[in-house]
Design an enzyme around this catalytic site. Sequence first.
Site, PDB file in Angstrom:
ATOM      1  N   ASP A   1      28.409  39.086  35.630  1.00 50.54           N
ATOM      2  CA  ASP A   1      29.756  39.914  35.243  1.00 50.54           C
ATOM      3  C   ASP A   1      29.538  40.838  34.110  1.00 50.54           C
ATOM      4  OD1 ASP A   1      32.530  40.507  34.763  1.00 50.54           O
ATOM      5  OD2 ASP A   1      33.079  38.978  36.179  1.00 50.54           O
TER       6      ASP A   1
ATOM      7  N   LEU B   1      32.149  41.937  32.705  1.00 49.12           N
ATOM      8  CA  LEU B   1      33.363  41.606  31.926  1.00 49.12           C
ATOM      9  C   LEU B   1      34.293  43.103  31.807  1.00 49.12           C
ATOM     10  CD1 LEU B   1      32.137  39.247  29.070  1.00 49.12           C
ATOM     11  CD2 LEU B   1      32.918  38.576  31.584  1.00 49.12           C
TER      12      LEU B   1
ATOM     13  N   ILE C   1      26.561  45.148  38.108  1.00 48.07           N
ATOM     14  CA  ILE C   1      25.893  44.976  39.659  1.00 48.07           C
ATOM     15  C   ILE C   1      25.174  46.250  39.988  1.00 48.07           C
ATOM     16  CG2 ILE C   1      27.237  43.283  40.608  1.00 48.07           C
ATOM     17  CD1 ILE C   1      28.772  45.357  42.204  1.00 48.07           C
TER      18      ILE C   1
ATOM     19  N   ALA D   1      32.223  40.619  42.391  1.00 48.78           N
ATOM     20  CA  ALA D   1      32.452  41.826  41.531  1.00 48.78           C
ATOM     21  C   ALA D   1      32.799  43.015  42.198  1.00 48.78           C
ATOM     22  CB  ALA D   1      30.978  42.030  40.672  1.00 48.78           C
TER      23      ALA D   1
ATOM     24  N   SER E   1      38.374  42.690  52.144  1.00 46.78           N
ATOM     25  CA  SER E   1      39.906  42.837  51.861  1.00 46.78           C
ATOM     26  C   SER E   1      40.718  43.420  53.191  1.00 46.78           C
ATOM     27  CB  SER E   1      40.190  43.812  50.768  1.00 46.78           C
ATOM     28  OG  SER E   1      41.561  44.390  50.500  1.00 46.78           O
TER      29      SER E   1
ATOM     30  N   TYR F   1      39.849  52.595  47.594  1.00 44.81           N
ATOM     31  CA  TYR F   1      39.437  51.336  47.397  1.00 44.81           C
ATOM     32  C   TYR F   1      39.197  50.573  49.012  1.00 44.81           C
ATOM     33  CZ  TYR F   1      40.009  46.167  46.591  1.00 44.81           C
ATOM     34  OH  TYR F   1      39.846  45.044  46.627  1.00 44.81           O
TER      35      TYR F   1
ATOM     36  N   ASN G   1      46.622  39.038  50.627  1.00 46.16           N
ATOM     37  CA  ASN G   1      47.041  39.262  49.089  1.00 46.16           C
ATOM     38  C   ASN G   1      46.924  37.914  48.428  1.00 46.16           C
ATOM     39  OD1 ASN G   1      48.336  41.537  50.151  1.00 46.16           O
ATOM     40  ND2 ASN G   1      49.101  41.678  48.164  1.00 46.16           N
TER      41      ASN G   1
ATOM     42  N   ILE H   1      60.698  45.011  39.286  1.00 49.35           N
ATOM     43  CA  ILE H   1      60.908  46.501  39.999  1.00 49.35           C
ATOM     44  C   ILE H   1      60.655  46.168  41.483  1.00 49.35           C
ATOM     45  CG2 ILE H   1      60.472  48.947  40.185  1.00 49.35           C
ATOM     46  CD1 ILE H   1      59.678  48.667  37.312  1.00 49.35           C
TER      47      ILE H   1
ATOM     48  N   ARG I   1      57.617  53.795  47.557  1.00 53.87           N
ATOM     49  CA  ARG I   1      56.654  54.649  46.976  1.00 53.87           C
ATOM     50  C   ARG I   1      55.829  55.198  48.365  1.00 53.87           C
ATOM     51  NH1 ARG I   1      53.759  50.740  42.894  1.00 53.87           N
ATOM     52  NH2 ARG I   1      53.720  49.435  44.765  1.00 53.87           N
TER      53      ARG I   1
HETATM   54  N1  LIG Z   1      43.106  39.753  44.648  1.00 52.24           N
HETATM   55  C1  LIG Z   1      43.318  40.332  45.788  1.00 52.24           C
HETATM   56  O1  LIG Z   1      44.184  39.943  46.197  1.00 52.24           O
HETATM   57  C2  LIG Z   1      42.111  40.522  46.622  1.00 52.24           C
HETATM   58  C3  LIG Z   1      42.336  40.979  47.846  1.00 52.24           C
HETATM   59  C4  LIG Z   1      41.308  41.241  48.729  1.00 52.24           C
HETATM   60  C5  LIG Z   1      40.095  41.357  48.191  1.00 52.24           C
HETATM   61  N2  LIG Z   1      39.875  41.025  46.908  1.00 52.24           N
HETATM   62  C6  LIG Z   1      38.386  41.123  46.322  1.00 52.24           C
HETATM   63  O2  LIG Z   1      38.007  39.788  45.701  1.00 52.24           O
HETATM   64  C7  LIG Z   1      37.134  40.156  44.681  1.00 52.24           C
HETATM   65  C8  LIG Z   1      37.507  39.582  43.223  1.00 52.24           C
HETATM   66  O3  LIG Z   1      38.726  40.052  43.080  1.00 52.24           O
HETATM   67  P1  LIG Z   1      39.754  39.594  41.920  1.00 52.24           P
HETATM   68  O4  LIG Z   1      41.332  39.807  42.227  1.00 52.24           O
HETATM   69  O5  LIG Z   1      39.404  38.252  41.327  1.00 52.24           O
HETATM   70  O6  LIG Z   1      39.462  40.713  40.637  1.00 52.24           O
HETATM   71  P2  LIG Z   1      39.043  40.639  39.106  1.00 52.24           P
HETATM   72  O7  LIG Z   1      39.017  42.065  38.680  1.00 52.24           O
HETATM   73  O8  LIG Z   1      39.783  39.531  38.362  1.00 52.24           O
HETATM   74  O9  LIG Z   1      37.304  40.068  39.288  1.00 52.24           O
HETATM   75  C9  LIG Z   1      36.607  41.125  39.299  1.00 52.24           C
HETATM   76  C10 LIG Z   1      35.360  40.666  38.452  1.00 52.24           C
HETATM   77  O10 LIG Z   1      34.352  41.476  38.640  1.00 52.24           O
HETATM   78  C11 LIG Z   1      33.672  42.057  37.490  1.00 52.24           C
HETATM   79  N3  LIG Z   1      33.087  43.313  37.597  1.00 52.24           N
HETATM   80  C12 LIG Z   1      33.573  44.367  37.870  1.00 52.24           C
HETATM   81  N4  LIG Z   1      32.760  45.415  38.041  1.00 52.24           N
HETATM   82  C13 LIG Z   1      31.679  44.979  37.905  1.00 52.24           C
HETATM   83  C14 LIG Z   1      30.392  45.421  37.760  1.00 52.24           C
HETATM   84  N5  LIG Z   1      29.969  46.772  38.000  1.00 52.24           N
HETATM   85  N6  LIG Z   1      29.257  44.773  37.559  1.00 52.24           N
HETATM   86  C15 LIG Z   1      29.545  43.291  37.359  1.00 52.24           C
HETATM   87  N7  LIG Z   1      30.627  42.669  37.275  1.00 52.24           N
HETATM   88  C16 LIG Z   1      31.818  43.702  37.634  1.00 52.24           C
HETATM   89  C17 LIG Z   1      34.743  41.986  36.489  1.00 52.24           C
HETATM   90  O11 LIG Z   1      34.627  42.010  34.966  1.00 52.24           O
HETATM   91  C18 LIG Z   1      35.641  40.883  37.008  1.00 52.24           C
HETATM   92  O12 LIG Z   1      35.227  39.740  36.477  1.00 52.24           O
HETATM   93  C19 LIG Z   1      36.996  41.696  44.517  1.00 52.24           C
HETATM   94  O13 LIG Z   1      35.708  41.947  45.439  1.00 52.24           O
HETATM   95  C20 LIG Z   1      38.244  42.142  45.364  1.00 52.24           C
HETATM   96  O14 LIG Z   1      38.067  43.319  46.149  1.00 52.24           O
HETATM   97  C21 LIG Z   1      40.830  40.603  45.853  1.00 52.24           C
END
Ligand SMILES: NC(=O)c1ccc[n+]([C@@H]2O[C@H](COP(=O)([O-])OP(=O)(O)OC[C@H]3O[C@@H](n4cnc5c(N)ncnc54)[C@H](O)[C@@H]3O)[C@@H](O)[C@H]2O)c1
Length: 306
Positions: free
Chosen positions: A31, A33, A52, A73, A116, A140, A169, A198, A264
């Site tokens: 990560d 971070l 990554i 990530a 997603s 995205y 979601n 909102i 929106r």
């Molecule tokens: N939250 C949702 O509703 C949802 C829905 C569909 C898919 N996702 C997918 O699930 C995954 C996790 O999402 P989340 O909601 O936990 O988000 P999040 O932002 O909490 O987690 C993403 C993590 O990736 C790390 N990161 C970002 N860019 C990076 C890089 N270049 N190199 C290394 N680490 C990196 C961030 O520091 C973070 O810890 C993502 O791939 C997201 O597309 C999430």
Amino acid sequence: MKAIVTGGAGFIGSHLVEALLAKGINVQVIDNLSTGNPDYLPPGVPLHRMDIRSEDVRALLLRERPDVVFHHAAQVDVQRSVSDPGADASVNIAGTANLVHACAQASVQKIIYASSCAVYGDLQTTLVHEDDPTQPISFYGISKLAPESYLRVFHRLYGLNYTILRYANVYGPRQTPKGEGGVVAIFLDRLRKGLPLIVYGDGEQTRDFVYVKDVVKANLAAIHRGDRHTVQIGTAASVSVNRLVQQLQALHGVPIAVMREPERAGDIRHSCLSNAKAYEQLGWTADYDLVQGLKSTYEYEMRTAE
Ligand SMILES: NC(=O)c1ccc[n+]([C@@H]2O[C@H](COP(=O)([O-])OP(=O)(O)OC[C@H]3O[C@@H](n4cnc5c(N)ncnc54)[C@H](O)[C@@H]3O)[C@@H](O)[C@H]2O)c1
């Protein structure tokens, strides 16, 4: 078994790390971070602070030789993908290609990819299925979809095994209000700050809210099942934003102020995922309904606000 979770210091990734550890699986995290928080990681879990997209990923995988890589990530801010499509594609597409290439070189047995429902765009169907057309309406959505093709081609060229999980979601403790699907996190953040919620348009737009622990359960199931399949992870239940407000109202006890704003442009009206294939391929069903999941999330958020 040895596992690596990319994005393991983030919202979903950190819950997955906890669950892997509880199963006695040796787990490490990659990560950078950028949105993650090292405090979310259980003590003793090695954190490789690494992008990554970096060359270091290959060296790490060749050294550690994990059996399975869970790829979470990502750049997850949909609005940011619109304002800076290049940065979004760089992390989500080029970063994934770099990671998956390294997985193939390190003979990883399986990669499980967090995709997603954003890959579908606005399909205007009441229940989306995996073979419905993918027509993203945000950058995205494109940058989450492209890695799916990379995985299929890496399998053809290198035999790398994979499962693609397309999440609805996701909500739960530790979610940031900025990420994808963040309406629950946004509402709870505003509640904590004493700000009105909102609601855009008539509030009758619907989403499929899946609790983070159920998403983790799907990842664990995918370790041994669902090879080379693309599987939706959702509850197949539509919940309107108005209903979400009512549920929060019931939990909060005191009246919640709500501000209505115009609809929106670009917002998806309805999104609900069939989970028939998740059951068929992974034996997966959701354990949490909205009432249970929202209660734990609400309690966590209000506790951390104290
Ligand atoms: N939250 C949702 O509703 C949802 C829905 C569909 C898919 N996702 C997918 O699930 C995954 C996790 O999402 P989340 O909601 O936990 O988000 P999040 O932002 O909490 O987690 C993403 C993590 O990736 C790390 N990161 C970002 N860019 C990076 C890089 N270049 N190199 C290394 N680490 C990196 C961030 O520091 C973070 O810890 C993502 O791939 C997201 O597309 C999430």
